[in-house]
Write a protein that holds these residues in place. Structure first.
Motif, PDB file in Angstrom:
ATOM      1  N   LEU A  68       0.260  -2.027  24.115  1.00 17.66           N
ATOM      2  CA  LEU A  68       0.561  -2.148  22.689  1.00 17.66           C
ATOM      3  C   LEU A  68       1.492  -3.332  22.415  1.00 17.66           C
ATOM      4  CD1 LEU A  68       0.962   1.585  21.625  1.00 17.66           C
ATOM      5  CD2 LEU A  68      -1.005   0.083  21.284  1.00 17.66           C
ATOM      6  N   ASN A  69       2.467  -3.560  23.289  1.00 16.41           N
ATOM      7  CA  ASN A  69       3.361  -4.714  23.131  1.00 16.41           C
ATOM      8  C   ASN A  69       2.586  -6.017  23.242  1.00 16.41           C
ATOM      9  OD1 ASN A  69       5.674  -3.221  22.693  1.00 16.41           O
ATOM     10  ND2 ASN A  69       6.237  -3.192  24.842  1.00 16.41           N
ATOM     11  N   TRP A  70       1.677  -6.073  24.207  1.00 16.95           N
ATOM     12  CA  TRP A  70       0.876  -7.296  24.382  1.00 16.95           C
ATOM     13  C   TRP A  70      -0.070  -7.493  23.195  1.00 16.95           C
ATOM     14  CZ3 TRP A  70      -4.483  -7.636  24.865  1.00 16.95           C
ATOM     15  CH2 TRP A  70      -4.977  -8.913  25.137  1.00 16.95           C
ATOM     16  N   ALA A  71      -0.772  -6.440  22.810  1.00 19.89           N
ATOM     17  CA  ALA A  71      -1.750  -6.549  21.723  1.00 19.89           C
ATOM     18  C   ALA A  71      -1.070  -6.829  20.390  1.00 19.89           C
ATOM     19  CB  ALA A  71      -2.583  -5.270  21.631  1.00 19.89           C
ATOM     20  N   GLY A  72       0.134  -6.290  20.210  1.00 17.91           N
ATOM     21  CA  GLY A  72       0.889  -6.542  18.986  1.00 17.91           C
ATOM     22  C   GLY A  72       1.618  -7.875  19.024  1.00 17.91           C
ATOM     23  N   LYS A  73       1.429  -8.615  20.097  1.00 21.02           N
ATOM     24  CA  LYS A  73       1.992  -9.954  20.294  1.00 21.02           C
ATOM     25  C   LYS A  73       3.508  -9.956  20.388  1.00 21.02           C
ATOM     26  CE  LYS A  73      -1.930 -12.461  18.376  1.00 21.02           C
ATOM     27  NZ  LYS A  73      -2.862 -11.425  18.470  1.00 21.02           N
ATOM     28  N   ASP A  74       4.108  -8.786  20.662  1.00 19.96           N
ATOM     29  CA  ASP A  74       5.552  -8.753  20.887  1.00 19.96           C
ATOM     30  C   ASP A  74       5.878  -9.268  22.289  1.00 19.96           C
ATOM     31  OD1 ASP A  74       5.910  -7.672  18.396  1.00 19.96           O
ATOM     32  OD2 ASP A  74       5.962  -5.611  19.104  1.00 19.96           O
TER      33      ASP A  74
END
Length: 152
Positions: A68-74
């Protein structure tokens, strides 16, 4: 000839519990793939890469948050998604039993598969897995999965 003659010593059999992790059981994994297709798939259909990614995500809460962090670009660090050979065997099992079919590089649920998915959705089973899939669904598009595997 008796077995004692062959072994030349006394013997006994002791029944031992043989624990088998649920994620290595074909029936458990089959139901999981049906849930992946039903929850995250477009029209109950998904690519093999998407199925493997979803399988990796639900293994640990840490995997879900990393994705989720990667996909949300965080986080720009790409998740290290591990492919599991058992998934390919389970898909073949589902196809051979008429629960799923392969079509143009995708795995799709048949009518029987959709009815199994609906029953699994109603039951109080795979609660953690369902919650993880529902949370990740928004970020589990085919484009995002392709970007993940291409490393873009």
């Amino acid at each position: 000839m008796q077995i004692a003659d062959i072994l030349n010593s006394p013997f006994t059999f002791t029944k031992r519990k043989n624990f088998t992790s649920c994620d290595t059981r074909p029936l458990w994994k089959s139901c999981l793939v049906v849930l992946v297709l039903g929850i995250t798939g477009t029209q109950n259909s998904a690519s093999l890469m998407k199925i493997h990614t979803a399988n990796w995500i639900i293994k640990k809460d840490e995997h879900l948050s990393t994705y989720l962090n990667w996909a949300g670009k965080d986080d720009r660090k790409r998740p290290n998604v591990r492919l599991e050979p058992a998934i390919d065997m389970v898909i073949n099992l589902l196809v051979s039993n008429g629960i799923a079919m392969k079509d143009q590089g995708r795995v799709c649920l048949t009518e029987l598969g959709v009815s199994i998915f609906e029953k699994l959705s109603e039951e109080e089973v795979y609660i953690r897995e369902k919650a993880s899939l529902i949370e990740a669904k928004r970020y589990l598009s085919e484009a995002a999965v392709l970007r993940l595997f291409k490393g873009v």
